[in-house]
Every structure is written in structure tokens, then in C-alpha cells.
Design a protein around this motif. Structure first.
Motif, PDB file in Angstrom:
ATOM      1  N   ASP A  45       0.827  -1.209   0.000  1.00 16.78           N
ATOM      2  CA  ASP A  45       0.000   0.000   0.000  1.00 16.78           C
ATOM      3  C   ASP A  45       0.861   1.259   0.000  1.00 16.78           C
ATOM      4  O   ASP A  45       0.581   2.224  -0.714  1.00 16.78           O
ATOM      5  CB  ASP A  45      -0.938   0.013   1.220  1.00 16.78           C
ATOM      6  CG  ASP A  45      -2.045  -1.018   1.097  1.00 16.78           C
ATOM      7  OD1 ASP A  45      -2.341  -1.443  -0.034  1.00 16.78           O
ATOM      8  OD2 ASP A  45      -2.606  -1.409   2.137  1.00 16.78           O
ATOM      9  N   THR A  87       2.398   1.684  -3.441  1.00 14.84           N
ATOM     10  CA  THR A  87       1.397   2.160  -4.399  1.00 14.84           C
ATOM     11  C   THR A  87       1.215   3.672  -4.302  1.00 14.84           C
ATOM     12  O   THR A  87       1.173   4.377  -5.318  1.00 14.84           O
ATOM     13  CB  THR A  87       0.048   1.461  -4.156  1.00 14.84           C
ATOM     14  OG1 THR A  87       0.210   0.042  -4.310  1.00 14.84           O
ATOM     15  CG2 THR A  87      -0.995   1.946  -5.152  1.00 14.84           C
ATOM     16  N   MET A  88       1.127   4.176  -3.087  1.00 12.81           N
ATOM     17  CA  MET A  88       0.910   5.612  -2.904  1.00 12.81           C
ATOM     18  C   MET A  88       2.155   6.425  -3.295  1.00 12.81           C
ATOM     19  O   MET A  88       2.034   7.499  -3.890  1.00 12.81           O
ATOM     20  CB  MET A  88       0.539   5.909  -1.452  1.00 12.81           C
ATOM     21  CG  MET A  88      -0.818   5.337  -1.033  1.00 12.81           C
ATOM     22  SD  MET A  88      -2.159   5.759  -2.191  1.00 12.81           S
ATOM     23  CE  MET A  88      -2.159   7.556  -2.098  1.00 12.81           C
ATOM     24  N   THR A  89       3.353   5.905  -3.001  1.00  9.50           N
ATOM     25  CA  THR A  89       4.548   6.645  -3.392  1.00  9.50           C
ATOM     26  C   THR A  89       4.742   6.596  -4.909  1.00  9.50           C
ATOM     27  O   THR A  89       5.287   7.537  -5.497  1.00  9.50           O
ATOM     28  CB  THR A  89       5.807   6.104  -2.686  1.00  9.50           C
ATOM     29  OG1 THR A  89       5.953   4.701  -2.954  1.00  9.50           O
ATOM     30  CG2 THR A  89       5.712   6.336  -1.191  1.00  9.50           C
ATOM     31  N   MET A 115       2.249   6.689  -7.035  1.00 10.78           N
ATOM     32  CA  MET A 115       1.337   7.729  -7.512  1.00 10.78           C
ATOM     33  C   MET A 115       1.913   9.123  -7.234  1.00 10.78           C
ATOM     34  O   MET A 115       1.755  10.045  -8.052  1.00 10.78           O
ATOM     35  CB  MET A 115      -0.027   7.569  -6.851  1.00 10.78           C
ATOM     36  CG  MET A 115      -0.738   6.278  -7.232  1.00 10.78           C
ATOM     37  SD  MET A 115      -2.402   6.137  -6.530  1.00 10.78           S
ATOM     38  CE  MET A 115      -3.266   7.419  -7.452  1.00 10.78           C
TER      39      MET A 115
END
Length: 271
Positions: free
Chosen positions: A250, A253-255, A257
């Protein structure tokens, strides 16, 4: 910044830009002088960020301008894009298949490429060097394209690409030097091995700029080729390496983006 670059020819611009990206790689490798251990969660986040930057750069700085340029030159845009993009991926697959290398965090029995007796440190450097070939090429092609004076190729866009690739080179230098330091190699040698992985970028950058400047008709193919090579690296290397630990997915995934967003901002703002 644009004013600074305008005083140089495209080949020199590419050299300056890739020397910058190599310098950031060296800065990442320099973390070994501060700490011997970097938490895996931090490294995974950094690699995820790098993947996001490369995905965005592949489209905003390479593929989209390549398609526009193909149309301006009277080529079939979608065909040019497919040939160039897939060509870049195939080139990287062949390089990955034959170049001996070992990805950080893996044991020697997981090394790839042709069989060799080279040391683990050399194979680790070659793994990151494999990442840096398309990055240097992309920067060189971007600056070389500016010399064609086509609307789709801008100096600001080339500079944005160099900045974005420079940012994501930081964790790549760290990914080489830190494992070597943990294995007992001295700080100085770990740093030298880490920064060495970025030395290929100035070579690829200057070569790419000189090549496309001499053959304007191949410019769209070259831009899409560089995009395909970079996407190959992201899917084949960066994303799998950053998601080896399931509990970090998770965060990665955010980094990723975040990295995409940063590169998109750079390209839109400067390009």
C-alpha cells in the motif's frame, strides 16, 4: 534554468543534464557515509516513487511528444509509436537476457544473464546500470529533438525529464551501495560501486543526442523507443523490487502515484 541551457548546443545540454542525473545517483550512494542500515520500508517507498516518475516521464516527456512529432513529419502516428515503443521493450529484454546482473536483496543463485564468475558487487552495479541505460538515452533523445525545432519538442520538457530522472536516481544509487555496506564492504568502496551505476547515463545521453540530431526522421521512433525501454524497466525491475514485502504494498502504491504526480507537474510546468 532554461536560459542557462539555451547557451549550449543540444549535445552539451544532454551532457550537462546526464552529469546531473549521475550526480544524484552518487548522492544516493553517499548515504552509506551516514548510516549502515536503511529500513526496507523506506527503500521500497523510494523505489515506488522512482517507478512513478519513470511511468509519467515515459508518457508526458517521450511517448506523447513522439506521437505528435510523427504526425508533424507526415508519419502514421500510431504505427510509429508502436514500432518505437515495442522496439524499446524488446531491446531491454535482450539486454536483460544476456547482461550478467543481480538485483539487490537476492542471493547469488538468482543472478540473471549469461553465466559468469563475476563478483556479487559487480553484478549489483550492472543491475542498476541496466536501469540507467534507457534513462540516459531518453534524456539525450529529448535534448536532441529540440534541435529539430518541432513544436512538440521543447527545451523545458527536456529539462523536466532530466530533473525527474535525477530525482528517481537517488534511490537507485542507495539500492546498490547500502546492500554492499551491510555485507561488510567499506564505506568508500560501497559508495564508489553505487555511483558507478550512473556513469552510463552521460554516455547514453550524449550518444542519443548525437544520433537523433543526424537523423530527424527517426526522432519520433527514438522518443517512443526510450519510452518503451523505461516502461520495461519499471514493470520488470522497479515495481517487483519495491513490492517484495507484502506489508509495504500500500505504501509503495501511494509513493508510485506521488512520483507520477511530481513528474507530471514538472513536465506540464516546464514543458
Amino acid at each position: 534554468m532554461i536560459d542557462f541551457f539555451e547557451q549550449f548546443d543540444p549535445v552539451t545540454q544532454a551532457l550537462i543534464a546526464t552529469l546531473f542525473t549521475w550526480g544524484v545517483t552518487a548522492a544516493g550512494a553517499g548515504l552509506v557515509f551516514i548510516t549502515k542500515v536503511l529500513h526496507q520500508r523506506v527503500l521500497d517507498a523510494m523505489l515506488g516513487f522512482a517507478a512513478g516518475v519513470m511511468i509519467a516521464a515515459s508518457f508526458w516527456s517521450l511517448l506523447a511528444p513522439g506521437i505528435e512529432m510523427a504526425e508533424q513529419l507526415g508519419q502514421i502516428p500510431w504505427l510509429t509509436a508502436v514500432i518505437g515503443f515495442m522496439g524499446g521493450g524488446i531491446f531491454m529484454r535482450l539486454t536483460d537476457r544476456f547482461l550478467p546482473h543481480l538485483h539487490p536483496g537476492l542471493s547469488m543463485d538468482k543472478r540473471e544473464g549469461v553465466k559468469t564468475s563475476w563478483q556479487r558487487s559487480t553484478l549489483l552495479v550492472l543491475a542498476i546500470t541496466l536501469h540507467n541505460i534507457p534513462e540516459g538515452l531518453a534524456i539525450g533523445v529529448a535534448f536532441g529533438a529540440v534541435a529539430a525545432h518541432l513544436p512538440s519538442a521543447t527545451l523545458g520538457g527536456a529539462i523536466a525529464l532530466a530533473i525527474g530522472i535525477g530525482i528517481q536516481n537517488f534511490p537507485e544509487g542507495t539500492a546498490v551501495s547500502m546492500p554492499l555496506r551491510r555485507e561488510g564492504m567499506s564505506k568508500g568502496k560501497s559508495f564508489l560501486m553505487g555511483q558507478a551505476s550512473g556513469l552510463v547515463e552521460p554516455i547514453a545521453g550524449v550518444g542519443g543526442a548525437m544520433f537523433v540530431m543526424s537523423m530527424q526522421g527517426i526522432l519520433p521512433y527514438a522518443l517512443c523507443f526510450a519510452a518503451g525501454a523505461m516502461i520495461f524497466v519499471v514493470v520488470e525491475e522497479l515495481i517487483p523490487e519495491s513490492q517484495r514485502k507484502y506489508e509495504n504494498i500500500d505504501l509503495v502504491t501511494m509513493t508510485t502515484m506521488l512520483g507520477f504526480s511530481v513528474m507530471m507537474i514538472l513536465d506540464v510546468a516546464l514543458g
